[in-house]
Design an enzyme around this catalytic site. Structure first.
Site: not given
Length: 509
Positions: A207, A329, A422
């Site tokens: 990320s 995600e 995610h």
């Protein structure tokens, strides 16, 4: 997970079980003493790589730490950068850990062989958290499994939020990135004493950590400090231009009732500052107007690297890449909050248009592959591509010889709807499927064989530069898809997954 792995979770991630004499290592600033697990993994926690960023150093580039005499105990995580807690329900899904104190610019080392003779590959971890959350001081990022497999693992703290990334006149931008560079310089100068090879450093992150790497790939001051990089769910497309960053600083200062300067922000207390930072993100989400927020209007991240624009590296960057994303995600931001079912068709069309897609042609392509999908499910697919998958593809395209992956295993949480969201790959990367911190994300029966495959690929890439499949190119677009379980085909290479959807973004993203 088998019993051997579960019992060998090591310092910071399980019971303290010293199995021999406490290991020591030398740094340029003094000696440190760590701990040795019963499986022979040595850990050194909370080792400073820079001086505490307080007082006149708060918004300055990182300064060298003060040297010490004698042997410094390195058996506990250091203080964490100031950050607000995640709000429910995210607080249960994204493991956080906070340690009070000022000496936040520290790192942690796990090694199977402390001492200068080993020359093992090194992996340096940068955590995610939208540049406003996260720290290396959490057992979720315990490096024991990497050390067990012959890697010297290093995790790094860096400044967050306004301290690390706000654009303030008279002080350098991207102080959090400068921290990361200083940590890499520490690794270059000191890691041999912990058994690592400074000429075989893999920088990896997830990320925001991966997005930071995407910027560092083009930074001259970072050149030569890492030789391979793994970017998980982040690439080189998230940034703020200076004009946008000034808008955000002005609004932050207005909320705090201070001038939009380093002195003004420093005059606000951390409780007030952290609360205002959290409110900023909510304001962007409620009114995503580029006139108010610039680039942050689309990703709702008020703190990002400040640059003049996207700069994809080319072959000259000299770094071999492994880059990829998770298949679903955006479900992390839609399912736990209930937005997946509540999202309306008109908002879906508005979001597609904001991302640059033709709402008719583009959404029709996504619908064809997902019969009966609602607006929220289609938003997940579109936003996942805009935010994560397409930037990863562009990065792989820009550096020949890069490797590409997609993580597709679907979590059973939230009645199976959380999916390949995610951050769901993290316990597989760290080989920590039985860590209770990850249970809210993945449940209790995640497949160990898949963790073996993912973690093994990461170790192989750091060790040899080859994760075990063919590099990505614009003809075959070979992508390793990590999957397992009911309905999953197991890990395997796929040529150009969802190619029609990828083609929609040509010239757009």
């Amino acid at each position: 997970m088998d019993d051997v792995r579960d019992e060998d979770r090591g310092p910071g991630g399980g019971p303290d079980r010293d199995a021999g004499a406490a290991p020591e290592a030398a740094t340029a600033y003094g000696r440190v003493r760590g701990r040795l697990s019963e499986r022979g993994v040595a850990s050194f926690l909370g080792v400073p790589y820079a001086a505490p960023p307080v007082g006149p150093l708060r918004f300055a580039p990182p300064a060298p730490p003060q040297a010490w005499t004698g042997v410094r105990e390195a058996v506990a995580f250091g203080p964490t950068p100031p950050k607000a807690a995640y709000q429910p329900p995210m607080d249960a899904l994204l493991p956080e850990h906070s340690v009070p104190g000022e000496d936040v610019l520290s790192l942690n080392v796990w090694t199977p062989s402390p001492g200068p003779a080993a020359r093992l590959p090194v992996m340096v971890w940068l955590y995610g958290g939208a540049f406003a959350n996260g720290s290396s001081s959490t057992p979720a990022y315990d490096g024991t499994a990497f050390a067990r497999d012959g890697v010297v693992f290093v995790s790094v703290n860096y400044r967050l939020g306004a301290d690390g990334f706000a654009h303030l006149e008279g002080v350098p931008d991207n102080r959090g990135l400068l921290d990361q560079v200083a940590a890499l310089e520490w690794v270059r100068d000191n890691i041999a004493g912990f058994g690592g090879d400074p000429d075989r450093v893999t920088l990896f992150g997830e990320s925001a950590g991966a997005m930071a790497i995407g910027v560092l790939l083009g930074q001259e001051r970072a050149r030569g400090l890492f030789h391979r990089a793994i970017l998980q769910s982040g690439a080189a497309h998230h940034f703020l231009r200076p004009a946008s960053a000034r808008l955000i600083t002005a609004r932050l200062a207005e909320k705090l009732g201070v001038p939009p300067t380093a002195e003004g922000i420093a005059g606000a207390g951390y409780p007030e500052l952290l609360a205002a930072q959290g409110e900023l993100r909510g304001e962007i989400g409620a009114r995503p107007d580029p006139r108010l927020w610039g680039e942050a209007a689309l990703n709702a991240m008020p703190f990002e690297p400040v640059t003049e624009g996207p700069a994809l590296p080319g072959p000259e960057c000299g770094v071999r890449l492994l880059v990829g994303s998770n298949r679903e995600e955006y479900r992390l931001f839609l399912v736990p909050t209930g937005r997946l079912d509540a999202f309306a068709e008109d908002k879906l069309r508005a979001m597609a248009l904001a991302y640059g897609l033709d709402p008719d042609k583009g959404l029709d392509v996504y619908r064809e592959a997902r019969p009966g999908a609602g607006a929220g499910e289609l938003l997940d697919a579109v936003a996942t591509d805009w935010f994560y998958r397409i930037p990863a593809i562009r990065l792989a395209e820009s550096v020949p010889g890069s490797y590409a992956y997609e993580f597709a295993w679907r979590s059973p949480r939230f009645d199976g709807r959380l999916g390949a969201c995610h951050a769901v790959e993290l316990p597989f990367v760290f080989d920590r499927l039985r860590d209770p911190l990850y249970a809210p994300m993945i449940g209790e029966r995640a497949p160990q064989a898949l963790a073996d495959a993912v973690h093994g690929a990461w170790v192989a890439f750091a060790t040899t530069g080859d994760p075990g499949w063919a590099p990505y190119d614009t003809e075959t677009r070979a992508t390793m898809v990590f999957d397992d379980g009911p309905g999953g085909a197991g890990p395997g290479v796929v040529a150009d997954p969802r190619g029609r959807e990828r083609e929609l973004w040509e010239g757009v993203r």
